[in-house]
Design an enzyme around this catalytic site. Structure first.
Site, PDB file in Angstrom:
ATOM      1  N   GLU A 150     -27.051  96.764 -21.852  1.00 10.54           N
ATOM      2  CA  GLU A 150     -28.196  96.675 -20.945  1.00 10.54           C
ATOM      3  C   GLU A 150     -28.173  95.371 -20.148  1.00 10.54           C
ATOM      4  O   GLU A 150     -28.429  95.368 -18.940  1.00 10.54           O
ATOM      5  CB  GLU A 150     -29.490  96.775 -21.747  1.00 10.54           C
ATOM      6  CG  GLU A 150     -29.692  98.102 -22.450  1.00 10.54           C
ATOM      7  CD  GLU A 150     -30.865  98.080 -23.408  1.00 10.54           C
ATOM      8  OE1 GLU A 150     -31.244  99.161 -23.890  1.00 10.54           O
ATOM      9  OE2 GLU A 150     -31.400  96.996 -23.698  1.00 10.54           O
ATOM     10  N   LYS A 162     -12.037  86.530 -35.129  1.00  4.10           N
ATOM     11  CA  LYS A 162     -11.426  85.224 -34.899  1.00  4.10           C
ATOM     12  C   LYS A 162     -10.789  84.643 -36.150  1.00  4.10           C
ATOM     13  O   LYS A 162      -9.778  83.939 -36.075  1.00  4.10           O
ATOM     14  CB  LYS A 162     -12.472  84.254 -34.352  1.00  4.10           C
ATOM     15  CG  LYS A 162     -11.906  82.944 -33.828  1.00  4.10           C
ATOM     16  CD  LYS A 162     -13.001  82.116 -33.155  1.00  4.10           C
ATOM     17  CE  LYS A 162     -12.448  80.850 -32.541  1.00  4.10           C
ATOM     18  NZ  LYS A 162     -13.522  80.065 -31.861  1.00  4.10           N
ATOM     19  N   SER A 173     -15.599  75.322 -35.030  1.00  5.34           N
ATOM     20  CA  SER A 173     -15.050  76.457 -34.283  1.00  5.34           C
ATOM     21  C   SER A 173     -16.042  77.609 -34.292  1.00  5.34           C
ATOM     22  O   SER A 173     -16.305  78.193 -35.342  1.00  5.34           O
ATOM     23  CB  SER A 173     -13.727  76.892 -34.920  1.00  5.34           C
ATOM     24  OG  SER A 173     -13.187  78.019 -34.269  1.00  5.34           O
ATOM     25  N   CYS A 182     -10.129  70.029 -34.656  1.00  2.57           N
ATOM     26  CA  CYS A 182     -10.349  71.341 -34.039  1.00  2.57           C
ATOM     27  C   CYS A 182      -9.236  71.736 -33.079  1.00  2.57           C
ATOM     28  O   CYS A 182      -8.180  72.175 -33.492  1.00  2.57           O
ATOM     29  CB  CYS A 182     -11.719  71.366 -33.347  1.00  2.57           C
ATOM     30  SG  CYS A 182     -12.381  73.059 -33.168  1.00  2.57           S
ATOM     31  N   LYS A 235     -30.889  88.284 -13.388  1.00  2.38           N
ATOM     32  CA  LYS A 235     -31.655  88.566 -14.609  1.00  2.38           C
ATOM     33  C   LYS A 235     -31.084  87.791 -15.793  1.00  2.38           C
ATOM     34  O   LYS A 235     -31.825  87.184 -16.569  1.00  2.38           O
ATOM     35  CB  LYS A 235     -31.642  90.064 -14.917  1.00  2.38           C
ATOM     36  CG  LYS A 235     -32.439  90.933 -13.969  1.00  2.38           C
ATOM     37  CD  LYS A 235     -32.473  92.366 -14.476  1.00  2.38           C
ATOM     38  CE  LYS A 235     -33.301  93.264 -13.585  1.00  2.38           C
ATOM     39  NZ  LYS A 235     -33.367  94.657 -14.089  1.00  2.38           N
ATOM     40  N   GLU A 273     -15.949  68.695 -37.860  1.00  2.00           N
ATOM     41  CA  GLU A 273     -15.993  67.940 -36.613  1.00  2.00           C
ATOM     42  C   GLU A 273     -17.445  67.574 -36.271  1.00  2.00           C
ATOM     43  O   GLU A 273     -18.358  68.395 -36.381  1.00  2.00           O
ATOM     44  CB  GLU A 273     -15.409  68.814 -35.499  1.00  2.00           C
ATOM     45  CG  GLU A 273     -15.462  68.216 -34.108  1.00  2.00           C
ATOM     46  CD  GLU A 273     -14.916  69.167 -33.047  1.00  2.00           C
ATOM     47  OE1 GLU A 273     -14.630  68.706 -31.929  1.00  2.00           O
ATOM     48  OE2 GLU A 273     -14.776  70.382 -33.343  1.00  2.00           O
ATOM     49  N   SER A 330     -34.418  97.889 -31.267  1.00  2.00           N
ATOM     50  CA  SER A 330     -35.496  97.168 -31.960  1.00  2.00           C
ATOM     51  C   SER A 330     -35.413  97.384 -33.466  1.00  2.00           C
ATOM     52  O   SER A 330     -35.766  96.494 -34.249  1.00  2.00           O
ATOM     53  CB  SER A 330     -36.865  97.584 -31.420  1.00  2.00           C
ATOM     54  OG  SER A 330     -37.135  98.950 -31.662  1.00  2.00           O
ATOM     55  N   LYS A 335      -9.864  62.685 -31.347  1.00  2.00           N
ATOM     56  CA  LYS A 335      -9.412  64.022 -30.956  1.00  2.00           C
ATOM     57  C   LYS A 335      -8.511  63.919 -29.722  1.00  2.00           C
ATOM     58  O   LYS A 335      -8.838  63.251 -28.743  1.00  2.00           O
ATOM     59  CB  LYS A 335     -10.623  64.913 -30.662  1.00  2.00           C
ATOM     60  CG  LYS A 335     -10.303  66.378 -30.417  1.00  2.00           C
ATOM     61  CD  LYS A 335     -11.599  67.175 -30.306  1.00  2.00           C
ATOM     62  CE  LYS A 335     -11.356  68.663 -30.157  1.00  2.00           C
ATOM     63  NZ  LYS A 335     -12.634  69.418 -30.137  1.00  2.00           N
ATOM     64  N   SER A 352     -40.118  99.986 -30.780  1.00  2.00           N
ATOM     65  CA  SER A 352     -40.234 101.149 -29.900  1.00  2.00           C
ATOM     66  C   SER A 352     -39.844 102.451 -30.576  1.00  2.00           C
ATOM     67  O   SER A 352     -40.032 103.525 -30.007  1.00  2.00           O
ATOM     68  CB  SER A 352     -39.334 100.948 -28.680  1.00  2.00           C
ATOM     69  OG  SER A 352     -37.968 100.957 -29.063  1.00  2.00           O
ATOM     70  N   THR A 358     -35.061  92.296 -27.761  1.00  2.00           N
ATOM     71  CA  THR A 358     -34.271  93.301 -28.479  1.00  2.00           C
ATOM     72  C   THR A 358     -33.210  93.981 -27.615  1.00  2.00           C
ATOM     73  O   THR A 358     -32.595  94.954 -28.048  1.00  2.00           O
ATOM     74  CB  THR A 358     -35.193  94.378 -29.075  1.00  2.00           C
ATOM     75  OG1 THR A 358     -35.886  95.048 -28.015  1.00  2.00           O
ATOM     76  CG2 THR A 358     -36.205  93.759 -30.028  1.00  2.00           C
TER      77      THR A 358
END
Length: 567
Positions: free
Chosen positions: A415, A195, A189, A152, A525, A41, A310, A116, A305, A410
């Site tokens: 987190e 998947k 895709s 698709c 954030k 596609e 990391s 499509k 670290s 990283t």
């Protein structure tokens, strides 16, 4: 009829480069005796082109490139190429001005164009922003063989498989009614864990239901946060896999349509991956390699670290780019443990990358002195802890600017979800490599990497994770244990479960409430984070559209309690 499946890796906007890729693979397919070549596609412009489609000069250049490609192709080969066509009725009848299209190129010109029909708007997709849906069933005849064409999403609406319909029409059913000999699908895709098995199961169902051979052609490569895994495949009328291309790399495979039997014959079948960890590893390596290459970089830098995150990112970068193109920077503070430094150096030796050490103790003292008057009378806390991360972030950005290296972030998904990361510190970077990888999965991949010998130092895997921003700190001072946290996050983010539902499976109510609030508070954030490689169906990227200024998390438990009483 011999059909070639060209699993190519286009670069978005590189019209001439993509056309040359198609031409090169067409010439090879022709030498091997193919009569029809399939490409993915929007193979001419790359997927997803997003708002480049709003630029008239881009569209004009695409038309020119398509016509030139038609003239350059081997005349004995018919080629299906993904492109964009103008909707000439838009100005009079309304609707979007473009179609997401497939052009049939043969004998030096565009013979037919197919549009499509089903345009997705979920997750990362926003096709109604640009395209008008096609209305009619798409097919053409080649050497007496009737070939149905889908693009698709056109495959993803079998009401019997799903138990519902997301769209009014089912293009596969329409083509089966027309009596085509086989169906081709040209896809872009994006990858997510598991998947491929779902794709194959879905198309097997359709192939058996409609007694239709299906050939599925998928794009491969990384484009921004999206990774395309390829793994194109073909099924016969019985729903059996008769061909499968390789995963996460360009490939050209062939499948034969036998006109007497009216079915596809057995061809090359690439093996499946042995585990999800192996599959994710290949996805991340490809995503990082293509992001670096397509953005014009050749080298990367990251902070080492001595921690597991990391370490994994450094290993991915080394596999993607070569050890000579990865620089690891150690930035110990007075709170850094000896094993953090030794573990980081051991990791660097194992994977063969260069390192540089920059102690930050004196820089911390300089900040403390500068802020002493303003901070007088307050206790050491989060502000001082985060200064360490921001000092490190500044140093890494300076190295990136000076040497032209791409800075890799990283942080992992756990987190990022709860905001256990520092803006303008460890979140600095041009690419967040494992931002969609939960912490428990990070450990699992590292153990998989070590299956044949130590790549990630064992101490990195076994020690308690810590940001080491104050003496004796470990992550679990601020967070639930990662196996608990990741299960709550999986239920909340991926399955949209309520607090009541999550508590019902055994999680502590106070912990669930705290995690939900942390996820909501961290939205600002995530909005400022670098792009992160997507490996799940619910990533913090283009498909995540949450408000920052929202009170839903604060009042959600009230609604949950009322709902549970009504049950």
């Amino acid at each position: 009829m011999k059909i070639a499946i060209a699993q190519i890796n286009p670069t978005i906007g590189d019209l001439s480069g993509n056309a040359q890729k198609i031409l090169k693979v067409a010439q090879k397919a022709s030498r091997y005796g193919a009569r029809l070549l399939l490409t993915p596609e929007l193979s001419l412009c790359g997927y997803p082109p997003r708002d480049l489609l709003l630029n008239p000069s881009f569209l004009q250049a695409m038309n020119i490139a398509l016509e030139q490609l038609a003239r350059d192709l081997p005349p004995e080969l018919a080629v299906l190429v993904g492109t964009v066509e103008e909707n000439l009725k838009a100005h009079t009848d309304g609707g979007k001005t473009l179609f997401n299209s497939i052009a049939l190129l043969e004998k030096g010109r565009v013979q037919q164009v197919f549009h499509k029909r089903l345009l997705p708007t979920y997750d990362v997709f926003d096709e109604h922003r640009y395209f008008e849906p096609g209305l009619g069933a798409n097919y053409f005849t080649l050497d007496g063989v009737h070939i149905g064409v889908t693009i698709c999403e056109d495959l993803w609406n079998d009401e019997e498989f799903w138990g519902k319909r997301s769209y009014i029409t089912n293009p596969i059913a329409d083509l089966a009614i027309l009596g085509v000999d086989f169906i081709v699908n040209l896809s872009a895709s994006p990858y997510s864990v598991g998947k491929q098995k779902f794709r194959e199961a879905m198309l097997k169902y359709s192939a058996v239901r409609f007694r239709q051979p299906i050939i599925y052609t998928n794009q491969v490569g990384g484009n921004d946060d999206l990774i395309f895994d390829g793994r194109s495949f073909a099924l016969n009328r019985q729903g059996e896999i008769v061909c499968r291309a390789s995963g996460f790399e360009q490939d050209l495979v062939f499948v034969e349509f036998e006109q007497v039997q009216q079915d596809l014959q057995l061809g090359f079948i690439a093996p499946e991956y042995e585990s999800e960890d192996e599959e994710i590893w290949h996805a991340l390596v490809l995503g990082l390699r293509d992001y670096v290459r397509k953005c014009g970089f050749s080298k990367v830098v990251l902070g080492l670290s001595g921690g597991v995150d990391s370490s994994l990112v450094a290993a991915i970068a080394t596999s993607a780019l070569g050890q000579e193109n990865v620089l690891g920077v150690l930035m110990p503070s007075p709170y850094s443990s000896e094993h953090s430094i030794s573990d980081a150096l051991a990791l660097a030796e194992n994977i063969g990358i260069k390192t540089h050490t920059i102690p930050i103790g004196e820089l911390m003292q300089g900040y403390d002195k500068t802020l002493a008057e303003l901070f007088a009378g307050t206790e050491f806390g989060l502000a001082e802890e985060n200064l360490q991360s921001r000092i490190r972030g500044n140093l890494l950005m300076a190295i990136s600017n000076k040497f032209g290296h791409l800075l890799l972030s990283t942080g992992n998904k756990s987190e990022m979800a709860v905001g256990y990361c520092t803006l303008y510190g460890d979140m600095n970077g041009g690419l967040a490599v494992i931002a969609d990888v939960p912490k428990t999965r990070v450990y699992s991949i590292c153990r998989w990497l070590n299956r044949n010998g130590e790549m990630i130092p064992q101490n990195v895997i076994t020690k308690a994770p810590s940001a080491e921003l104050k003496p004796g700190q470990v992550d679990q001072d601020s967070l639930p244990a990662y196996d608990i946290l990741d299960d709550i996050l999986q239920r909340l983010i991926h399955h949209h479960q309520s607090a009541t539902q999550i508590v019902a499976v055994g999680h502590d109510p106070a912990t669930v409430d705290r995690v939900i609030k942390m996820v909501a508070r961290a939205e600002f954030k995530r909005r400022q984070a670098p792009p992160g490689l997507k490996i799940t169906d619910r990533a913090f990227g283009t498909g995540w559209r949450m408000p920052i200024a929202s009170q839903w998390a604060a009042i959600k438990n009230t609604y949950d309690q009322v709902f549970s009483l009504r049950q």
